[in-house]
Design an enzyme around this catalytic site. Structure first.
Site, PDB file in Angstrom:
ATOM      1  N   GLU A 112       0.811  -1.225   0.000  1.00 50.22           N
ATOM      2  CA  GLU A 112       0.000   0.000   0.000  1.00 50.22           C
ATOM      3  C   GLU A 112       0.844   1.275   0.000  1.00 50.22           C
ATOM      4  O   GLU A 112       0.515   2.232   0.702  1.00 50.22           O
ATOM      5  CB  GLU A 112      -0.926   0.010   1.222  1.00 50.22           C
TER       6      GLU A 112
HETATM    7  C1  TNX Z   1      -4.518  -4.059   4.595  1.00 51.12           C
HETATM    8  S1  TNX Z   1      -2.858  -6.350   4.193  1.00 51.12           S
HETATM    9  C2  TNX Z   1      -3.250  -3.801   5.092  1.00 51.12           C
HETATM   10  C3  TNX Z   1      -3.095  -3.414   6.497  1.00 51.12           C
HETATM   11  C4  TNX Z   1      -4.408  -3.369   7.217  1.00 51.12           C
HETATM   12  C5  TNX Z   1      -5.275  -4.523   6.769  1.00 51.12           C
HETATM   13  C6  TNX Z   1      -6.557  -4.652   7.503  1.00 51.12           C
HETATM   14  C7  TNX Z   1      -1.799  -5.307   4.042  1.00 51.12           C
HETATM   15  C8  TNX Z   1      -0.554  -5.762   3.496  1.00 51.12           C
HETATM   16  N1  TNX Z   1      -2.094  -4.047   4.413  1.00 51.12           N
HETATM   17  O1  TNX Z   1      -2.431  -2.179   6.593  1.00 51.12           O
HETATM   18  O2  TNX Z   1      -4.164  -3.423   8.583  1.00 51.12           O
HETATM   19  O3  TNX Z   1      -5.545  -4.370   5.400  1.00 51.12           O
HETATM   20  O4  TNX Z   1      -7.225  -5.815   7.164  1.00 51.12           O
END
Ligand code: TNX
Length: 538
Positions: free
Chosen positions: A350
């Site tokens: 992300e």
């Molecule tokens: C996505 S999964 C994220 C996290 C959040 C999560 C909550 C991922 C690699 N990044 O930053 O905590 O969703 O489900």
């Protein structure tokens, strides 16, 4: 009653029968227990989670753990002895027996033997062979990890009350026969997010105990994020004094951090249970907490406000700044020095506030730094965009059945850990009524968590490319150990079975039955779990 005695009931059985009767158990039940060769509530060898590779029951025999039983471990092996001591500690509270751990045993003494001699059957680094006869239970393995796995199986073969914290007066019979077992995948993981809400070393240890019962062998700790930084580092102390302090975490109520020595103690505790700690420092995104502590990690040198909300994708390290690489190398060097396990997880997910070209520049410099300090780089599947990920592990957290970038990286050698968010994410709600958790990847009931195959889940990522599976637990909504347990159980055992058991054993009805019978064990250990309506609980 005379009939039973006359037909040869041994004296101790009679004494036990009287004692049980005096203690007030219905006499009929007591009679049945004392007279039957194998009590009807003796777990079958096939009742184990994760399902073993090969089970050969022998209904003609059984072993009774008694007050004279000794735990015999491989002579000369401290590691085998340590596994024996752990087992003894686990069996003593409910049985009240002494269960001495010895490396020799007099002939005729009933024993549970842990031997580092696989007797010609190749079971690999974590496999074992377990044999139950009238006189002994024998676990044989090539390595101590296999002995430990065998003891996890044995705990489930003892009657449910073995998980009672206080003595229970009953007979401790184990069904006769044999098991030969070894894992399908080398990596079976769980992940805990300490950044959104900190969880104490004791809570993490309790989680290690519970996951390792299902032969999970890695615990990934998400140690930094926008809301907090949870591992002390000497070179950048404000990371924890500021971003591990009061007011950090989601809603400002998740403060705390691990000192280096707490972290090392935790690593050692997990290692004793054959669980490898995998530390994660998330970068180049998810870094707001680091930038609050050190404004020089931003491009304009201005500290951002601390964040306690759950938004993602807004922070980025400054890709063009040398300070960034000094910081990253310090973090990797210090973390590698206190981490005996092979992996360092760099996150990489992300990074929406990092331009694509900058992301590639960053990963080209940073992934090789992990190798410089003797570790294998590991990241969320976005790292597969970088050619430098060819020697890294990519953790798939998508929901789609295909991911071209990941499949392409696999052709260059990248290995994959499977954590598809709509099946393996333990922070997703079970259904719309679940009080905790999120639902962006959907609701995940037990059956959804169980019904998929790690080797066919993503196109182009077949069995040889799959290192294993992991069940992540993000903690935006989770504050206590009770919260953690409620989300992890009973889905974690579903993911553990996908990681350990041969694909040929995969069967929902079988799993559901075994899980239902397992529930009372959690109750006895005071482990919180979600009583899924998909399961008939024992
Ligand atoms: C996505 S999964 C994220 C996290 C959040 C999560 C909550 C991922 C690699 N990044 O930053 O905590 O969703 O489900």
């Amino acid at each position: 009653m005379e009939t039973y005695v006359a037909s040869g009931m041994p004296k101790p059985a009679l004494t036990r029968l009287l004692a049980v009767a005096v203690l007030g158990l219905p006499l009929v039940a007591a009679l049945a227990q004392a007279s039957a060769r194998t009590p009807s509530d003796t777990p079958a060898l096939t009742s184990v989670i994760p399902a073993p590779m090969r089970v050969t029951p022998d209904s003609g025999t059984s072993f009774r753990l008694g007050p004279r039983t000794v735990i015999r471990t491989q002579p000369g092996s401290d590691a085998a002895r340590a596994v024996g001591e752990l087992l003894a500690e686990e069996l003593r509270p409910a049985t009240g027996y002494r269960l001495p751990v010895e490396s020799t045993a007099r002939r005729g003494t009933p024993s549970v033997s842990l031997l580092l001699d696989a007797g010609g059957t190749p079971v690999g680094a974590e496999g074992y062979q377990l044999t139950v006869t009238r006189s002994a239970i024998t676990i044989r393995a090539e390595q101590p990890a296999g002995l430990y796995a065998g003891t996890r199986t044995l705990l489930q073969l003892l009657p449910t009350e073995i998980d009672s914290p206080t003595p229970v007066r009953r007979s401790w019979v184990v069904a006769g026969g044999g098991i030969v077992d070894r894992p399908r995948f080398a990596y079976r993981g769980a992940m805990l997010d300490l950044a959104r809400h900190f969880h104490t070393p004791d809570e993490v240890k309790r989680y290690v105990d519970e996951i390792s019962r299902f032969k999970v062998n890695h615990l990934h700790l998400h140690l930094s994020d926008d809301q907090g930084w949870r591992i002390q580092l000497d070179s950048w102390p404000r990371l924890t004094t500021v971003s591990g302090g009061p007011g950090t975490g989601v809603d400002g109520v998740g403060p705390g951090f691990l000192t280096k020595s707490q972290y090392q103690d935790l690593v050692g505790y997990a290692a004793k249970r054959f669980v490898t700690i995998v530390p994660e420092i998330d970068m180049p995104g998810h870094v707001n907490a680091a930038q609050v502590a050190y404004p020089e990690l931003t491009c304009d040198g201005v500290a951002p406000p601390p964040r306690t909300d759950t938004a993602v994708g807004y922070s980025s390290l400054c890709i063009g700044s040398e300070t960034t690489y000094r910081f990253v190398e310090d973090v990797i060097r210090e973390l590698a020095a206190i981490t005996p396990g092979p992996y360092l997880h760099l996150g990489g997910d992300e990074a929406h506030a990092t331009a694509e070209a900058d992301y590639l520049t960053f990963m080209r410099r940073v992934l090789p730094l992990v190798a410089k300090y003797g570790k294998t780089a590991y990241g969320w599947n976005e790292i597969a965009k970088s050619p430098a990920s060819a020697t890294a592990i990519a953790q798939y957290w998508g929901t789609a059945p295909s991911n071209a970038t990941l499949a392409d990286a696999v052709t260059r050698g990248t290995k994959v850990v499977m954590s598809p968010a709509n099946q393996a994410y333990l922070d997703m709600k079970y259904d719309r009524n679940t009080p905790l958790g999120l639902s962006w990847a959907g609701y995940i009931e037990v059956r959804t968590a169980y019904n998929w195959d790690p080797a066919t889940r993503v196109a182009g990522v077949g069995e040889p490319a799959v290192l294993g599976v992991e069940a992540p637990l993000w903690s935006e909504t989770l504050r206590t150990l009770d919260d953690i347990e409620f989300m992890a159980f009973p889905r974690l055992p579903a993911i553990a079975e996908l990681g350990w058991s041969p694909a040929a054993t995969h069967n929902w009805e079988s799993f559901a039955t075994r899980l239902g019978a397992y529930g009372p064990r959690w109750t006895l250990r005071a482990v919180n779990f979600y009583p899924s309506p998909q399961i008939v609980w024992g």
